[in-house]
Write a protein that holds these residues in place. Structure first.
Motif, PDB file in Angstrom:
ATOM      1  N   ASP A  57       0.844  -1.071  -0.035  1.00 56.82           N
ATOM      2  CA  ASP A  57      -0.184   0.094  -0.032  1.00 56.82           C
ATOM      3  C   ASP A  57       0.955   1.250   0.258  1.00 56.82           C
ATOM      4  O   ASP A  57       0.353   2.329  -0.065  1.00 56.82           O
ATOM      5  N   LEU A  58       2.182   1.105   0.110  1.00 59.36           N
ATOM      6  CA  LEU A  58       2.952   2.399  -0.049  1.00 59.36           C
ATOM      7  C   LEU A  58       3.323   2.359  -1.522  1.00 59.36           C
ATOM      8  O   LEU A  58       3.800   1.697  -2.173  1.00 59.36           O
ATOM      9  N   GLU A  59       3.049   3.583  -2.055  1.00 58.10           N
ATOM     10  CA  GLU A  59       3.178   4.066  -3.352  1.00 58.10           C
ATOM     11  C   GLU A  59       4.728   4.797  -3.632  1.00 58.10           C
ATOM     12  O   GLU A  59       4.592   6.132  -3.573  1.00 58.10           O
ATOM     13  N   PRO A  60       5.629   4.094  -4.099  1.00 60.19           N
ATOM     14  CA  PRO A  60       6.990   4.843  -4.357  1.00 60.19           C
ATOM     15  C   PRO A  60       7.076   5.837  -5.633  1.00 60.19           C
ATOM     16  O   PRO A  60       6.209   5.382  -6.650  1.00 60.19           O
ATOM     17  N   SER A  61       7.653   6.792  -5.327  1.00 61.25           N
ATOM     18  CA  SER A  61       7.800   8.080  -6.753  1.00 61.25           C
ATOM     19  C   SER A  61       8.394   7.271  -7.645  1.00 61.25           C
ATOM     20  O   SER A  61       9.381   6.185  -7.280  1.00 61.25           O
ATOM     21  N   ALA A  62       8.427   7.705  -8.895  1.00 61.51           N
ATOM     22  CA  ALA A  62       9.369   7.418  -9.835  1.00 61.51           C
ATOM     23  C   ALA A  62      10.661   7.419  -9.621  1.00 61.51           C
ATOM     24  O   ALA A  62      11.662   6.534 -10.133  1.00 61.51           O
ATOM     25  N   GLU A  63      11.187   8.260  -8.974  1.00 58.65           N
ATOM     26  CA  GLU A  63      12.506   8.776  -8.800  1.00 58.65           C
ATOM     27  C   GLU A  63      13.251   7.665  -7.598  1.00 58.65           C
ATOM     28  O   GLU A  63      14.087   6.808  -7.896  1.00 58.65           O
ATOM     29  N   VAL A  64      12.260   7.327  -6.638  1.00 52.52           N
ATOM     30  CA  VAL A  64      12.532   6.200  -5.754  1.00 52.52           C
ATOM     31  C   VAL A  64      12.753   4.825  -6.534  1.00 52.52           C
ATOM     32  O   VAL A  64      13.277   3.879  -6.335  1.00 52.52           O
ATOM     33  N   LEU A  65      11.764   4.544  -7.286  1.00 55.61           N
ATOM     34  CA  LEU A  65      11.864   3.169  -8.149  1.00 55.61           C
ATOM     35  C   LEU A  65      13.146   3.312  -8.938  1.00 55.61           C
ATOM     36  O   LEU A  65      13.394   2.120  -9.243  1.00 55.61           O
ATOM     37  N   ASP A  66      13.576   4.420  -9.707  1.00 58.79           N
ATOM     38  CA  ASP A  66      14.681   4.316 -10.376  1.00 58.79           C
ATOM     39  C   ASP A  66      15.826   4.077  -9.544  1.00 58.79           C
ATOM     40  O   ASP A  66      16.603   3.272  -9.929  1.00 58.79           O
ATOM     41  N   GLU A  67      15.693   4.462  -8.249  1.00 59.34           N
ATOM     42  CA  GLU A  67      16.996   4.085  -7.255  1.00 59.34           C
ATOM     43  C   GLU A  67      16.856   2.745  -7.087  1.00 59.34           C
ATOM     44  O   GLU A  67      18.016   2.203  -6.939  1.00 59.34           O
ATOM     45  N   VAL A  68      15.863   2.063  -6.880  1.00 55.58           N
ATOM     46  CA  VAL A  68      15.482   0.703  -6.353  1.00 55.58           C
ATOM     47  C   VAL A  68      16.112  -0.036  -7.904  1.00 55.58           C
ATOM     48  O   VAL A  68      16.924  -1.210  -7.526  1.00 55.58           O
ATOM     49  N   ALA A  69      15.760   0.343  -8.935  1.00 58.55           N
ATOM     50  CA  ALA A  69      16.399  -0.428 -10.059  1.00 58.55           C
ATOM     51  C   ALA A  69      18.050  -0.151 -10.018  1.00 58.55           C
ATOM     52  O   ALA A  69      18.708  -1.130 -10.467  1.00 58.55           O
ATOM     53  N   THR A  70      18.429   0.816  -9.748  1.00 64.54           N
ATOM     54  CA  THR A  70      19.942   0.983  -9.585  1.00 64.54           C
ATOM     55  C   THR A  70      20.630   0.005  -8.895  1.00 64.54           C
ATOM     56  O   THR A  70      21.654  -0.851  -9.043  1.00 64.54           O
ATOM     57  N   ILE A  71      19.894  -0.327  -7.299  1.00 63.83           N
ATOM     58  CA  ILE A  71      20.345  -1.314  -6.616  1.00 63.83           C
ATOM     59  C   ILE A  71      20.416  -2.521  -7.072  1.00 63.83           C
ATOM     60  O   ILE A  71      21.220  -3.358  -7.116  1.00 63.83           O
ATOM     61  N   PHE A  72      19.372  -2.722  -7.747  1.00 68.83           N
ATOM     62  CA  PHE A  72      19.149  -4.222  -8.528  1.00 68.83           C
ATOM     63  C   PHE A  72      20.208  -4.203  -9.719  1.00 68.83           C
ATOM     64  O   PHE A  72      20.923  -5.662  -9.764  1.00 68.83           O
ATOM     65  N   GLU A  73      20.546  -3.471 -10.401  1.00 71.31           N
ATOM     66  CA  GLU A  73      21.523  -3.185 -11.133  1.00 71.31           C
ATOM     67  C   GLU A  73      23.013  -3.509 -10.532  1.00 71.31           C
ATOM     68  O   GLU A  73      23.810  -4.148 -11.305  1.00 71.31           O
ATOM     69  N   LEU A  74      23.226  -2.726  -9.627  1.00 69.89           N
ATOM     70  CA  LEU A  74      24.595  -2.890  -9.204  1.00 69.89           C
ATOM     71  C   LEU A  74      24.771  -4.072  -8.165  1.00 69.89           C
ATOM     72  O   LEU A  74      26.133  -4.351  -8.141  1.00 69.89           O
ATOM     73  N   ASN A  75      23.834  -4.785  -7.526  1.00 68.31           N
ATOM     74  CA  ASN A  75      24.063  -6.075  -6.972  1.00 68.31           C
ATOM     75  C   ASN A  75      23.189  -6.939  -7.523  1.00 68.31           C
ATOM     76  O   ASN A  75      21.792  -6.998  -6.808  1.00 68.31           O
ATOM     77  N   PRO A  76      23.213  -7.687  -8.509  1.00 70.95           N
ATOM     78  CA  PRO A  76      22.003  -8.771  -9.025  1.00 70.95           C
ATOM     79  C   PRO A  76      21.680  -9.899  -7.958  1.00 70.95           C
ATOM     80  O   PRO A  76      20.715 -10.337  -8.224  1.00 70.95           O
ATOM     81  N   SER A  77      22.486  -9.767  -6.870  1.00 69.73           N
ATOM     82  CA  SER A  77      22.091 -10.980  -5.966  1.00 69.73           C
ATOM     83  C   SER A  77      20.961 -10.594  -4.889  1.00 69.73           C
ATOM     84  O   SER A  77      20.637 -11.349  -4.133  1.00 69.73           O
ATOM     85  N   ILE A  78      20.639  -9.151  -5.060  1.00 69.26           N
ATOM     86  CA  ILE A  78      19.733  -8.781  -3.957  1.00 69.26           C
ATOM     87  C   ILE A  78      18.277  -9.121  -4.844  1.00 69.26           C
ATOM     88  O   ILE A  78      18.028  -8.756  -5.807  1.00 69.26           O
ATOM     89  N   PRO A  79      17.522  -9.879  -4.157  1.00 69.33           N
ATOM     90  CA  PRO A  79      16.495 -10.390  -4.753  1.00 69.33           C
ATOM     91  C   PRO A  79      15.143  -9.412  -4.639  1.00 69.33           C
ATOM     92  O   PRO A  79      14.187  -9.574  -5.493  1.00 69.33           O
ATOM     93  N   GLY A  80      15.186  -8.526  -3.739  1.00 68.45           N
ATOM     94  CA  GLY A  80      14.098  -7.633  -3.631  1.00 68.45           C
ATOM     95  C   GLY A  80      14.218  -6.565  -2.352  1.00 68.45           C
ATOM     96  O   GLY A  80      15.382  -6.751  -1.691  1.00 68.45           O
ATOM     97  N   VAL A  81      13.525  -5.773  -2.208  1.00 66.13           N
ATOM     98  CA  VAL A  81      13.531  -4.617  -1.163  1.00 66.13           C
ATOM     99  C   VAL A  81      12.046  -4.392  -0.757  1.00 66.13           C
ATOM    100  O   VAL A  81      11.159  -4.719  -1.420  1.00 66.13           O
ATOM    101  N   GLU A  82      12.058  -3.888   0.541  1.00 66.34           N
ATOM    102  CA  GLU A  82      10.829  -3.773   1.063  1.00 66.34           C
ATOM    103  C   GLU A  82      10.993  -2.177   1.649  1.00 66.34           C
ATOM    104  O   GLU A  82      11.842  -2.135   2.454  1.00 66.34           O
ATOM    105  N   LEU A  83       9.960  -1.468   1.387  1.00 62.68           N
ATOM    106  CA  LEU A  83       9.984  -0.322   1.839  1.00 62.68           C
ATOM    107  C   LEU A  83       8.782   0.090   2.965  1.00 62.68           C
ATOM    108  O   LEU A  83       7.734  -0.593   2.812  1.00 62.68           O
TER     109      LEU A  83
END
Length: 142
Positions: free
Chosen positions: A21-47
């Motif tokens: 039910d938390l709606e991240p902004s487009a900028e936050v989603l871009d940063e999460v994508a960066t996290i996934f790109e920089l460390n592919p072993s991270i399976p997911g995040v919870e905000l």
């Protein structure tokens, strides 16, 4: 197969899947994508915040692993002296060795390809294919 040129961007094979039910902004989603790109072993995040939360994971399209099998076939065809490609494992999937005779990313690659072919030919339903694939992948966790 895929020539990488200096300065060329490669489209990632996944999108982000957000649930909660938390709606991240487009900028936050871009940063999460960066996290996934920089460390592919991270399976997911919870905000989490103010009594709300969301989980964000990579969402791969159906059939995305076919490209991995295609790349393995090209590797063996382009350089025949390569006898094996060792694919490292993790907690969810054991290590595997692809060979000229079995150029698959997964130890059950032939079975996966056969299941897909049966489904495409209409011999089994998508639900049956999913059940068969689940049975294969659950054996990875055993």
């Amino acid at each position: 197969m895929h020539a990488n040129q200096a300065g060329a961007f490669r489209k990632r094979p996944w999108t982000l899947l957000v649930s909660g039910d938390l709606e991240p902004s487009a900028e936050v989603l871009d940063e999460v994508a960066t996290i996934f790109e920089l460390n592919p072993s991270i399976p997911g995040v919870e905000l989490r915040g103010e009594g709300k939360w969301c989980t964000i994971v990579r969402d791969y399209p159906s059939g995305h692993t076919n490209g991995i099998d295609d790349a393995l076939q090209v590797i063996f065809a382009e350089q025949p002296e390569i006898a094996e490609v060792h694919l490292y494992g993790n907690e969810a999937r054991p290590a595997h060795v692809a060979t000229h005779d079995a150029p698959f990313w997964h130890r059950d690659g032939k079975a996966i390809a056969d299941i897909n072919a049966q489904m495409q030919a209409g011999k089994i339903s998508p639900a049956e294919a999913i059940d068969m694939l689940k049975a294969l992948f659950e054996s990875d966790r055993a």
